[in-house]
Enzyme design. Structure first.
Site, PDB file in Angstrom:
ATOM      1  N   ASP A 328       0.874  -1.164   0.000  1.00  0.00           N
ATOM      2  CA  ASP A 328       0.000   0.000   0.000  1.00  0.00           C
ATOM      3  C   ASP A 328       0.918   1.224   0.000  1.00  0.00           C
ATOM      4  O   ASP A 328       2.133   1.109   0.155  1.00  0.00           O
ATOM      5  CB  ASP A 328      -0.881  -0.031   1.248  1.00  0.00           C
ATOM      6  CG  ASP A 328      -2.025   0.977   1.182  1.00  0.00           C
ATOM      7  OD1 ASP A 328      -2.105   1.716   0.180  1.00  0.00           O
ATOM      8  OD2 ASP A 328      -2.825   1.034   2.130  1.00  0.00           O
ATOM      9  N   ASP A 596      -0.705  -4.307   6.704  1.00  0.00           N
ATOM     10  CA  ASP A 596      -0.841  -4.145   8.154  1.00  0.00           C
ATOM     11  C   ASP A 596      -2.285  -3.980   8.601  1.00  0.00           C
ATOM     12  O   ASP A 596      -2.555  -3.665   9.750  1.00  0.00           O
ATOM     13  CB  ASP A 596      -0.020  -2.935   8.632  1.00  0.00           C
ATOM     14  CG  ASP A 596      -0.480  -1.630   7.978  1.00  0.00           C
ATOM     15  OD1 ASP A 596      -1.405  -1.658   7.144  1.00  0.00           O
ATOM     16  OD2 ASP A 596       0.090  -0.569   8.317  1.00  0.00           O
ATOM     17  N   ASP A 600      -5.872  -7.478   5.068  1.00  0.00           N
ATOM     18  CA  ASP A 600      -4.646  -7.903   4.374  1.00  0.00           C
ATOM     19  C   ASP A 600      -4.277  -9.356   4.627  1.00  0.00           C
ATOM     20  O   ASP A 600      -3.345  -9.872   4.010  1.00  0.00           O
ATOM     21  CB  ASP A 600      -3.459  -7.017   4.798  1.00  0.00           C
ATOM     22  CG  ASP A 600      -3.536  -5.617   4.215  1.00  0.00           C
ATOM     23  OD1 ASP A 600      -3.931  -5.497   3.043  1.00  0.00           O
ATOM     24  OD2 ASP A 600      -3.230  -4.657   4.921  1.00  0.00           O
ATOM     25  N   ASN A 664      35.777 -37.077  -3.908  1.00  0.00           N
ATOM     26  CA  ASN A 664      36.597 -37.971  -3.078  1.00  0.00           C
ATOM     27  C   ASN A 664      35.949 -39.347  -2.919  1.00  0.00           C
ATOM     28  O   ASN A 664      36.592 -40.385  -3.044  1.00  0.00           O
ATOM     29  CB  ASN A 664      36.832 -37.351  -1.697  1.00  0.00           C
ATOM     30  CG  ASN A 664      37.848 -36.221  -1.750  1.00  0.00           C
ATOM     31  OD1 ASN A 664      38.587 -36.073  -2.727  1.00  0.00           O
ATOM     32  ND2 ASN A 664      37.874 -35.402  -0.717  1.00  0.00           N
ATOM     33  N   ASN A 689      35.125 -37.492   6.789  1.00  0.00           N
ATOM     34  CA  ASN A 689      33.860 -36.751   6.678  1.00  0.00           C
ATOM     35  C   ASN A 689      33.685 -35.769   7.831  1.00  0.00           C
ATOM     36  O   ASN A 689      33.270 -34.616   7.646  1.00  0.00           O
ATOM     37  CB  ASN A 689      32.693 -37.758   6.642  1.00  0.00           C
ATOM     38  CG  ASN A 689      31.385 -37.107   6.257  1.00  0.00           C
ATOM     39  OD1 ASN A 689      31.316 -36.356   5.293  1.00  0.00           O
ATOM     40  ND2 ASN A 689      30.335 -37.388   7.007  1.00  0.00           N
ATOM     41  N   ASP A 693      33.793 -31.494   7.679  1.00  0.00           N
ATOM     42  CA  ASP A 693      32.579 -30.773   8.090  1.00  0.00           C
ATOM     43  C   ASP A 693      32.891 -29.543   8.942  1.00  0.00           C
ATOM     44  O   ASP A 693      32.102 -28.594   8.977  1.00  0.00           O
ATOM     45  CB  ASP A 693      31.648 -31.696   8.891  1.00  0.00           C
ATOM     46  CG  ASP A 693      30.762 -32.546   7.983  1.00  0.00           C
ATOM     47  OD1 ASP A 693      30.577 -32.142   6.817  1.00  0.00           O
ATOM     48  OD2 ASP A 693      30.266 -33.592   8.433  1.00  0.00           O
TER      49      ASP A 693
END
Length: 846
Positions: A328, A596, A600, A664, A689, A693
């Protein structure tokens, strides 16, 4: 639950107050506190004490992880207890890592959500207080007005023109009129006109009610408990799911082939099984949920620092990929501080000239109406009261028909010394439709049918000058009460001309949005003339407008075509907003909507990103995904940038999981078919692994290149697949180079091969992060300090570990120093090639 209150709509007000141990003045603060302990928080999702335990267990719910744990435990009883314990320890550490990250993210988000709690107006010890809706308890007396959510199942004590939207509960399209009464115990849910229910909201009118049930004991609570509804997936969540399925397909195919091949080559079945499962863990993005949660939570914290509160974390990505923003004008494009310019009579004379008594009466009647209304406060009434003060002691208010979004007007009945007078103000069209006459001079009226075209033309002229126009009308009346059916045969008195100037700097803000690839569109109920005037003032180029009446005549297909090139929607009815949003989405846009107001909510739900403001009515704030603490488009711009930063950092993990890690594991699977031994033991694969990470957990802190936030970005599985194939195969080339060095240069045995391959695998997978995190050269885009430090630290661990006492326990041994020099050359060449492949990839493949 008190069984006496199971059918509370059939009881008298006094009986319900007695059963809830309450009074018309409400509960005491102490009593309310005790009841909150007794009944619990007024929410459908009660917090569980075991939530931390559930979060921890969730880290191990992957079928691959569960099978791996089972196989490791089985191997303890069959053969190699030491290796099995290593596997279990690494799985546990990985799970704890994910738990710690997700728990921290969850706690951070909980604190942010507390900033945008919806509140209810309650009577406590006879005084009206704003209390969090979660603290409402049975026996509370709640005060309701337009836009307020119903905080529990209630019995109406008193009401005035109360209209409630119960669509969420009953599916009823139209608002339901509510009033105090006693009904049959057999009355169905939709027939209980004396009751109010959690999950519904007030459209118009006012009421006082006693809360009978809260939380899961409410009708809405029972329905939600049965259905266990979850919100619709966002595009971000759908993208994550597609990525997960894609990797799972690749993993399953590879793992089954490797297991079958190893068994065919007469390798031990259990060892082959563990090797295949460990490969699956290496390929599966185990930490993706944790990394996504950390990324989104950190993004939400950064956005909160810029006054943007995220209610639903997964909406952050949609916020960043939004390419159409609908709003608006009031408070976003304009200052939001409505001011009165003047009053204008039916002959076109304004109050500024000082010659029109009718124009002065327009101001008086508008003041009377604004000063006496009992609904929710609004900026127009505030502006009327501030413009000019009148002595209204001679007018006594007797009754009121509040404003609602169907009538779009407010009428109040006054008693004067010798008469009764109804004064109405509202949207011009809606005021004129109840008028039969127009006052053209003091005491002189004529039929409105003779003047209607001129009246609308005068309003059009005011609108073209940027003024919003309201109508004011009156009629004499007999009696001390009235209803909306009495809004007829009124006399039109004149207009109120209001203005709301554009915000300073708004033109620059809109240009910044467009530079970010976001097209702003205005949706307003104001006239086309007013809307076009504002658009021209804020500098939107070549505005194309569509009015509500024109929109009504378009089919859905035609509207989908028109919305793309339309940036002003004027004279729009509340129910048309949702249709516009849906048409924009069907046209392929990611749509944000800022609202708002009471009307709406449906548009906020329909949008990809529902955005509201902290000062919004309850129903809008509840429906929104994101809440701005200030109604300012500059805040929105910063939020969009942060959303894109968050998405970009999430994609970095995806690229890592589909490049070096995949390469890999693919290389390891391939070489295992040609070696007389496993290239890495299952425990060593899991350790690889786990170590790779660690740097990825710092992704959320990483810097993002300006180019990555300059345009909206969306999930693209085709692009991710191409990236995986390109960089995964590149990684495999250098893996096989490492195999050649180990087998032919060093003549490595099985332990040395595993040691060298472990070192190269961890270091290359860690270092390549610094390259693929950016589209630019590695020298032109610096990573965050945390990411760089973690990457270097893991590389050092991988080099040092084989030279420590832990090496033998893990199945490693020290290698000649010359291998380290060869390893450095391989990794350096890998990074150099990756940089060149990356440049060509972004130029030609994507």
């Amino acid at each position: 639950m008190n069984p006496q209150l199971a059918k509370f709509w059939s009881l008298s007000q006094d009986e319900v107050l007695r059963q809830t141990h309450s009074t018309i003045a409400g509960l005491s603060r102490q009593e309310a506190k005790q009841r909150l302990i007794e009944y619990g928080a007024n929410t459908l999702k009660q917090k569980r004490k075991s939530s931390d335990w559930m979060l921890l267990l969730n880290q191990f719910k992957s079928p691959i992880i569960l099978i791996l744990i089972f196989a490791a435990v089985l191997s303890i009883f069959l053969q190699d207890a030491a290796s099995a314990l290593i596997i279990l320890a690494i799985v546990l550490i990985s799970g704890l890592l994910g738990f710690w990250q997700e728990r921290g993210a969850s706690n951070a988000v909980t604190k942010l959500l507390a900033l945008v709690q919806v509140k209810a107006t309650l009577l406590r010890e006879g005084e009206a207080q704003e209390i969090s809706s979660q603290e409402v308890v049975p026996g509370d007396i709640v005060l309701l007005s337009a836009g307020k959510n119903i905080p529990g199942d209630c019995l109406i004590l008193e009401s005035k023109n109360l209209s409630v939207d119960e669509a969420a509960l009953t599916g009823e399209t139209y608002p339901v009129n509510k009033f105090s009464s006693v009904l049959s115990a057999e009355a169905g849910l939709s027939q209980r006109t004396n009751s109010l229910y959690l999950g519904t909201h007030v459209i118009s009118g006012t009421a006082k009610a006693v809360v009978v049930h809260t939380g899961k004991e409410t009708e809405f609570g029972k329905v939600s408990e049965r259905l266990k509804l979850r919100p619709l997936e966002t595009e971000f969540e759908r993208g994550l799911s597609q990525f997960g399925y894609f990797l799972m397909e690749v993993t399953l195919i590879l793992v089954v082939l490797i297991f079958v091949a190893n068994v065919y080559l007469d390798r031990p079945v259990l060892e082959s099984f563990l090797f295949s499962l460990a490969l699956a863990v290496g390929l599966t993005p185990q930490l993706l949920p944790a990394i996504v949660s950390v990324n989104l939570a950190r993004g939400a914290k950064r956005m909160a620092a810029k006054q943007v509160i995220v209610k639903r974390l997964s909406a952050i990505e949609n916020f960043g990929s939004m390419n159409v923003f609908c709003t608006d004008k009031t408070g976003t494009l304009t200052e939001g501080a409505v001011k009165i310019h003047s009053a204008v009579d039916a002959e076109g004379q304004d109050s500024l000239s000082g010659t029109s008594t009718q124009a002065n009466r327009v101001l008086l009647y508008a003041y009377l109406n604004a000063a006496s209304e009992s609904g929710y406060a609004n900026p127009i009434d505030t502006a009327i009261l501030a413009y000019q003060t009148f002595d209204i002691s001679g007018y006594e208010k007797r009754d009121e028909v509040p404003y609602d979004f169907n009538r779009k007007r407010l009428s109040i009945l006054f008693k004067t010394q010798d008469a009764h007078l109804i004064v109405t103000k509202g949207a011009l069209k809606n005021v004129l439709e109840i008028c039969s006459t127009v006052e053209v001079a003091e005491g002189k009226t004529i039929s409105i049918a003779d003047r209607q075209p001129e009246l609308y033309q005068q309003a059009e002229n005011l609108g073209s000058r940027g003024f919003r126009v309201l109508g004011v009308a009156y009629r004499n009346f007999d009696g001390d009460s009235f209803s909306k059916e009495d809004e007829t045969n009124m006399t039109f008195l004149g207009y109120l001309a209001l203005f709301d100037p554009p915000k300073a700097g708004i033109a620059d803000t809109l240009k910044e949005l467009e530079r970010l690839g976001v097209t702003p569109k205005m949706i307003t109920g104001d006239s086309k003339a007013v809307a076009m005037s504002i658009i021209q003032q804020v500098g939107l180029p070549e505005p194309q407008a569509l009015t509500g009446s024109e929109l009504e005549k378009l089919s859905d297909a035609a509207l989908m075509h028109r919305v793309q090139n339309t940036n002003v929607f004027a004279e729009v009815e509340p129910n048309q907003k949702e249709r516009i949003i849906i048409a924009l989405k069907k046209a392929g846009n990611v749509v944000g909507y800022l609202g708002d107001g009471i009307n709406d909510a449906s548009a906020l739900h329909a949008a990809d990103v529902g955005i509201s403001v902290e000062s919004a009515v309850d129903v809008a704030k509840e429906a929104a995904d994101i809440v701005l603490m200030a109604k300012d488009l500059n805040v929105l711009v910063e939020g969009v940038k942060e959303g894109r930063v968050t998405f970009a950092n999430t994609l970095k993990y995806v690229f890592m999981a589909t490049s070096a890690n995949f390469g890999n594991m693919f290389s390891m699977a391939g070489i295992s078919l040609f070696l007389p031994f496993l290239p890495l033991l299952p425990s060593q694969i899991l350790l690889t692994n786990l170590l790779t990470d660690f740097p990825e957990l710092t992704i959320a802190t990483d810097r993002v290149d300006r180019e990555q936030i300059s345009q909206p970005r969306r999930w693209d599985i085709r692009f991710i697949r191409n990236f995986m194939l390109t960089f995964g195969l590149l990684s495999s080339v250098f893996d096989y180079l490492t195999f050649a060095v180990l087998l032919f240069l060093l003549q490595a045995d099985s332990v040395q091969f595993r040691t060298g391959w472990f070192m190269e695998s961890v270091i290359s997978a860690s270092m390549i992060v610094l390259s693929i995190r950016t589209h630019k050269s590695i020298f032109n885009s610096k990573p965050s300090r945390s990411l760089f430090s973690a990457t270097i630290a893991i590389a050092i661990v991988a080099i040092v570990l084989p030279y420590t006492p832990l090496a033998a326990f893990l199945g490693f041994q020290a290698l000649p120093i010359k291998f380290l020099w060869v390893l450095a050359a391989i990794v350096g060449l890998y990074i150099f090639c990756a940089e060149n492949v990356k440049r060509m990839f972004y130029q030609h493949i994507h």
